[in-house]
Design a protein around this motif. Structure first.
Motif, PDB file in Angstrom:
ATOM      1  N   PHE A   1       0.722  -1.151   0.033  1.00 61.88           N
ATOM      2  CA  PHE A   1      -0.027   0.192  -0.201  1.00 61.88           C
ATOM      3  C   PHE A   1       0.982   1.526  -0.012  1.00 61.88           C
ATOM      4  O   PHE A   1       0.623   2.148  -0.784  1.00 61.88           O
ATOM      5  CB  PHE A   1      -0.852  -0.229   1.165  1.00 61.88           C
ATOM      6  CG  PHE A   1      -1.769   1.023   1.446  1.00 61.88           C
ATOM      7  CD1 PHE A   1      -2.911   1.288   0.728  1.00 61.88           C
ATOM      8  CD2 PHE A   1      -1.441   2.177   2.257  1.00 61.88           C
ATOM      9  CE1 PHE A   1      -3.797   2.304   0.748  1.00 61.88           C
ATOM     10  CE2 PHE A   1      -2.513   3.333   2.378  1.00 61.88           C
ATOM     11  CZ  PHE A   1      -3.715   3.410   1.650  1.00 61.88           C
ATOM     12  N   GLU A   2       1.850   1.106   1.005  1.00 54.94           N
ATOM     13  CA  GLU A   2       2.955   2.660   1.048  1.00 54.94           C
ATOM     14  C   GLU A   2       3.607   2.594  -0.420  1.00 54.94           C
ATOM     15  O   GLU A   2       3.798   3.619  -0.873  1.00 54.94           O
ATOM     16  CB  GLU A   2       3.663   2.212   2.243  1.00 54.94           C
ATOM     17  CG  GLU A   2       2.767   2.502   3.436  1.00 54.94           C
ATOM     18  CD  GLU A   2       3.742   1.992   4.669  1.00 54.94           C
ATOM     19  OE1 GLU A   2       4.824   1.626   4.503  1.00 54.94           O
ATOM     20  OE2 GLU A   2       3.274   2.472   5.790  1.00 54.94           O
ATOM     21  N   ARG A   3       3.937   1.513  -0.922  1.00 56.34           N
ATOM     22  CA  ARG A   3       4.683   1.579  -2.325  1.00 56.34           C
ATOM     23  C   ARG A   3       3.849   2.347  -3.448  1.00 56.34           C
ATOM     24  O   ARG A   3       4.406   3.037  -4.045  1.00 56.34           O
ATOM     25  CB  ARG A   3       4.863   0.021  -2.693  1.00 56.34           C
ATOM     26  CG  ARG A   3       6.217  -0.156  -3.512  1.00 56.34           C
ATOM     27  CD  ARG A   3       6.603  -1.601  -3.652  1.00 56.34           C
ATOM     28  NE  ARG A   3       7.253  -2.197  -2.391  1.00 56.34           N
ATOM     29  CZ  ARG A   3       6.724  -3.102  -1.630  1.00 56.34           C
ATOM     30  NH1 ARG A   3       5.474  -3.566  -2.084  1.00 56.34           N
ATOM     31  NH2 ARG A   3       7.275  -3.412  -0.714  1.00 56.34           N
ATOM     32  N   ILE A   4       2.626   1.909  -3.362  1.00 54.65           N
ATOM     33  CA  ILE A   4       1.748   2.357  -4.459  1.00 54.65           C
ATOM     34  C   ILE A   4       1.400   3.795  -4.012  1.00 54.65           C
ATOM     35  O   ILE A   4       1.465   4.802  -4.854  1.00 54.65           O
ATOM     36  CB  ILE A   4       0.483   1.517  -4.653  1.00 54.65           C
ATOM     37  CG1 ILE A   4       0.918   0.180  -5.105  1.00 54.65           C
ATOM     38  CG2 ILE A   4      -0.407   2.305  -5.668  1.00 54.65           C
ATOM     39  CD1 ILE A   4      -0.295  -0.655  -5.196  1.00 54.65           C
ATOM     40  N   ALA A   5       1.215   4.008  -2.873  1.00 59.06           N
ATOM     41  CA  ALA A   5       0.880   5.379  -2.409  1.00 59.06           C
ATOM     42  C   ALA A   5       1.863   6.246  -2.993  1.00 59.06           C
ATOM     43  O   ALA A   5       1.764   7.678  -3.185  1.00 59.06           O
ATOM     44  CB  ALA A   5       0.702   5.538  -0.865  1.00 59.06           C
ATOM     45  N   ALA A   6       3.411   5.978  -2.679  1.00 61.37           N
ATOM     46  CA  ALA A   6       4.335   6.859  -3.009  1.00 61.37           C
ATOM     47  C   ALA A   6       4.650   7.081  -4.714  1.00 61.37           C
ATOM     48  O   ALA A   6       5.428   7.869  -5.103  1.00 61.37           O
ATOM     49  CB  ALA A   6       5.670   6.201  -2.641  1.00 61.37           C
ATOM     50  N   ARG A   7       3.877   6.136  -5.514  1.00 57.36           N
ATOM     51  CA  ARG A   7       4.105   6.420  -6.847  1.00 57.36           C
ATOM     52  C   ARG A   7       3.428   7.725  -7.418  1.00 57.36           C
ATOM     53  O   ARG A   7       2.480   8.168  -6.981  1.00 57.36           O
ATOM     54  CB  ARG A   7       3.484   5.225  -7.603  1.00 57.36           C
ATOM     55  CG  ARG A   7       3.972   3.948  -7.582  1.00 57.36           C
ATOM     56  CD  ARG A   7       3.162   2.865  -8.195  1.00 57.36           C
ATOM     57  NE  ARG A   7       3.335   2.834  -9.660  1.00 57.36           N
ATOM     58  CZ  ARG A   7       4.233   2.151 -10.246  1.00 57.36           C
ATOM     59  NH1 ARG A   7       5.082   1.291  -9.617  1.00 57.36           N
ATOM     60  NH2 ARG A   7       4.509   2.262 -11.518  1.00 57.36           N
TER      61      ARG A   7
END
Length: 232
Positions: A189-195
């Motif tokens: 979730f955090e990985r995608i939010a940072a995109r």
């Protein structure tokens, strides 16, 4: 050019995530579902289920007349096939990606949606319904957490499966879910939010609507009070 008929819901966010990632030219046509705009004849002509999102592609691959597509999963698959992006060409990875796309369409989205309804929008609190959908949402989070135990994204590389699931995890607190209970899902979730594309998509949503779609009796009527009599 792609026309995106859109409102700021998880299903709407799926499509802006793809369009921002792919860099496609598009324009948003807001459909305010709280005001009943999804029942207008022009919208029903391209989205017969009176639900957002829908698109019209004015430059389809076959060079013919514009193509309209409704249902968010179908739109994601259409755009992936149009661009050659975010849907693996390898048979096994492609099959897995479509499995997880359909898992979201048939499971995570509907169950989380019922969670939202009975815990946030229902005029009376029904303990059985609340517990039923909180637990089922929790189970589905567990399924996704397990899938992500050994990979960054659902099938390996970032794909339409991730774009379909992510917006339904964004309101995890409203679903009575704690991401700390699902460490692999939380990292994803955090990985995608940072995109950057994710940030652009959600920033665009803020320019269109910052209010809840269900705010008064009129919006409740449009969203929850319809039956087959609206089909004309």
């Amino acid at each position: 050019m792609i026309d995106l008929y859109y409102w700021t819901t998880p299903n709407g966010h799926k499509i802006t995530l793809f369009l921002e990632e792919a860099g496609l030219e598009y324009q948003i046509i807001p459909i305010n579902i709280g005001k009943g705009e999804q029942f207008q004849p022009d919208f029903l002509a391209i989205a017969p289920n009176n639900r957002i999102p829908a698109i019209v592609d004015h430059n389809p691959q076959d060079g013919g007349s514009p193509i309209s597509v409704f249902e968010s999963g179908a739109i994601l698959q259409y755009l992936a096939e149009k661009t050659g992006l975010f849907l693996p060409k390898d048979l096994r990875q492609r099959t897995q990606t479509l499995e997880w796309l359909n898992w979201q369409m048939g499971g995570l989205g509907p169950m989380a949606g019922q969670n939202h309804h009975f815990n946030i929008y229902a005029p009376e609190k029904i303990a059985y319904a609340q517990e039923r959908y909180i637990k089922e949402t929790n189970r589905l989070y567990g399924v996704l957490n397990k899938q992500l135990a050994d990979r960054d994204y659902i099938v390996g590389e970032y794909s339409i499966a991730d774009m379909a699931c992510y917006p339904w995890i964004v309101p995890h607190q409203a679903q009575s879910q704690n991401l700390d209970d699902f460490p692999h899902l939380k990292a994803w979730f955090e990985r995608i939010a940072a995109r950057p594309a994710t940030q652009r998509a959600y920033a665009k949503a803020e320019t269109i609507n910052t209010q809840p779609s269900v705010s008064d009796e009129e919006s409740r009527k449009h969203l929850f009070g319809q039956d087959a009599s609206i089909i004309k």
